[in-house]
Design an enzyme around this catalytic site. Structure first.
Site, PDB file in Angstrom:
ATOM      1  N   GLN A   1     -25.566 -32.534  16.554  1.00 69.03           N
ATOM      2  CA  GLN A   1     -24.599 -33.924  15.597  1.00 69.03           C
ATOM      3  C   GLN A   1     -23.201 -34.503  16.069  1.00 69.03           C
ATOM      4  OE1 GLN A   1     -26.871 -35.035  13.446  1.00 69.03           O
ATOM      5  NE2 GLN A   1     -28.019 -33.283  13.226  1.00 69.03           N
TER       6      GLN A   1
ATOM      7  N   CYS B   1     -31.694 -40.444  12.289  1.00 62.37           N
ATOM      8  CA  CYS B   1     -30.713 -41.485  13.331  1.00 62.37           C
ATOM      9  C   CYS B   1     -31.553 -42.968  13.608  1.00 62.37           C
ATOM     10  CB  CYS B   1     -30.456 -41.028  14.431  1.00 62.37           C
ATOM     11  SG  CYS B   1     -31.336 -41.058  16.257  1.00 62.37           S
TER      12      CYS B   1
END
Length: 421
Positions: A252, A377
């Site tokens: 991340q 995402c």
């Protein structure tokens, strides 16, 4: 021979923002997209076809602010620094709302969770030779040209501090026609550097590379997937577990974003006894789950599974943790496996790459799994996969946008789902 069209200077009123953050002006000849503008502004732009290059803001929006980086407008990394916080958060949230609406999904969407400046723990630079000069930085927008960066308000200070040394290293190993990619990650034991694009050229630079890695005080240096030198093992703290990350492997982008995801997963999987963490990487979210629940982690990338297993062997205080290497695009975990004669998974987390998890979502929709936390995402593929789950009997309890891609049009999004039928 037809004459090429020439650009014209036009005065335009920006009526709205497109999904990539460009302002849109509606004209008699069609839409014109002008970057670095805001809704309601009157601007002068150099127009060619549907694209406009901003010349001057004649009537600025109240939401316009001064950019915080000297490279803004040339560097392709950021495109939204001219937005005030209120319009910035509204734009990111609207990205998620629009993606859901495109799939006929009506669900309340939380306010955007922001991250701080200088919090991005990984940066990907390009390096080239331009005459006698080394350019080290980011590509310009819609171009292969490089901006030689001197500052960056997005990346961690440790990375920015190392840029002059990395530029010097690039100068020692670059050929004139090459472009190299430098992936730099902050870890508990220093910077991890992965260089790609050297090919056979790396063989004559082994000594220089090792020497510079020591001089820069890198934790590890890898070239084209091969570890050249590891001075200290590069580790990341994932929910209290030290994980030896593979070179350039998925993480991340921002630690605070990962922590927010962990809190949402804890909320979304409350009461679950056994959880499958799909597309788990090296355990970015698995170790948070394993603090309270048995977890089976599934990932297709061999180096990530190896790192995960190594971390598990040294971990303490976790519930039962197992792992599996599996290409979930080609071979998703099917409904029968998820059920396992009533002894299967009651909770699932999935965090796929940008393409989403269409095949896996179809199996989840047919399964008896009770709770799902979906992470993505890409709002577009996220909404597509949610549509499949909703059609399979799930309902959305919560949708949370998380901004770990500062000043870009991209946004992370998490949804908590629960089966109703």
């Amino acid at each position: 021979m037809s004459k090429k069209p020439e650009a014209t200077i036009e005065t335009l009123r920006i009526s709205r923002l497109a999904h990539k953050g460009d302002g849109v002006a509606d004209t008699e000849s069609g839409q014109i997209f002008v970057p670095y503008t805001l809704e309601g502004e009157l601007v002068s732009a150099k127009v060619l076809g549907q694209r406009g290059e901003l010349q001057e803001v004649l009537e600025p929006s109240e939401q316009r602010i001064a950019p915080i980086c000297k490279h803004y407008g040339t560097c392709g990394g950021c495109s939204l620094q001219h937005m005030g916080e209120a319009s910035y958060k509204a734009f990111k949230r609207q990205q998620v709302i629009d993606a859901l609406a495109a799939r006929a999904i009506e669900a309340p969407v939380d306010d955007v969770v922001l991250c701080q400046n200088r919090s991005r723990r990984r940066a990907v630079f390009a390096a080239v030779k331009a005459g006698h000069k080394i350019l080290f930085g980011y590509h310009t927008a819609k171009s292969n040209m490089l901006v030689d960066i001197e500052e960056c308000p997005v990346i961690a200070p440790e990375i920015m501090k190392a840029v002059p040394s990395l530029r010097k290293l690039a100068g020692q190993i670059l050929n004139h026609k090459d472009e190299l990619k430098f992936t730099v990650t902050t870890t508990l034991n220093g910077l991890d550097l992965a260089i790609d694009g050297m090919g056979k050229n790396k063989e004559k630079h082994y000594f220089d590379l090792s020497q510079q890695a020591v001089a820069i005080d890198l934790a590890r240096l890898s070239v084209d997937g091969e570890t050249i030198i590891e001075i200290r093992q590069p580790l990341l703290d994932m929910s209290g577990i030290s994980v030896p990350i593979p070179a350039g492997g998925f993480i991340q982008a921002v630690l605070s974003a990962e922590q927010t995801m962990g809190e949402l997963i804890e909320e979304g999987l409350s009461g679950c006894k056994r959880v499958a963490d799909l597309f788990c990487g090296a355990g970015t979210l698995s170790f948070k789950i394993a603090q309270k629940t048995n977890v089976h982690a599934v990932e297709g990338e061999a180096s990530s599974v190896k790192a995960f297993d190594q971390a598990v062997r040294g971990a303490k205080g976790l519930k039962k943790v197992t792992s599996e290497r599996r290409d979930l695009f080609r071979r998703p975990i099917v409904a029968k496996e998820l059920d396992n004669f009533g002894k299967g998974y009651d909770g699932v987390v999935f965090d796929p790459p940008r393409a989403g998890a269409m095949a896996q979502a179809q199996e989840l929709a047919k399964s008896p799994v009770k709770k799902i936390v979906a992470v993505s995402c890409s709002p577009a593929s996220f909404a597509r996969d949610l549509r499949t789950l909703l059609d399979g009997g799930f309902k959305i309890k919560r949708v949370v946008p998380i901004d770990q891609f500062l000043y870009s049009p991209h946004v992370e999004v998490v949804a908590l789902l629960e089966r109703t039928s």
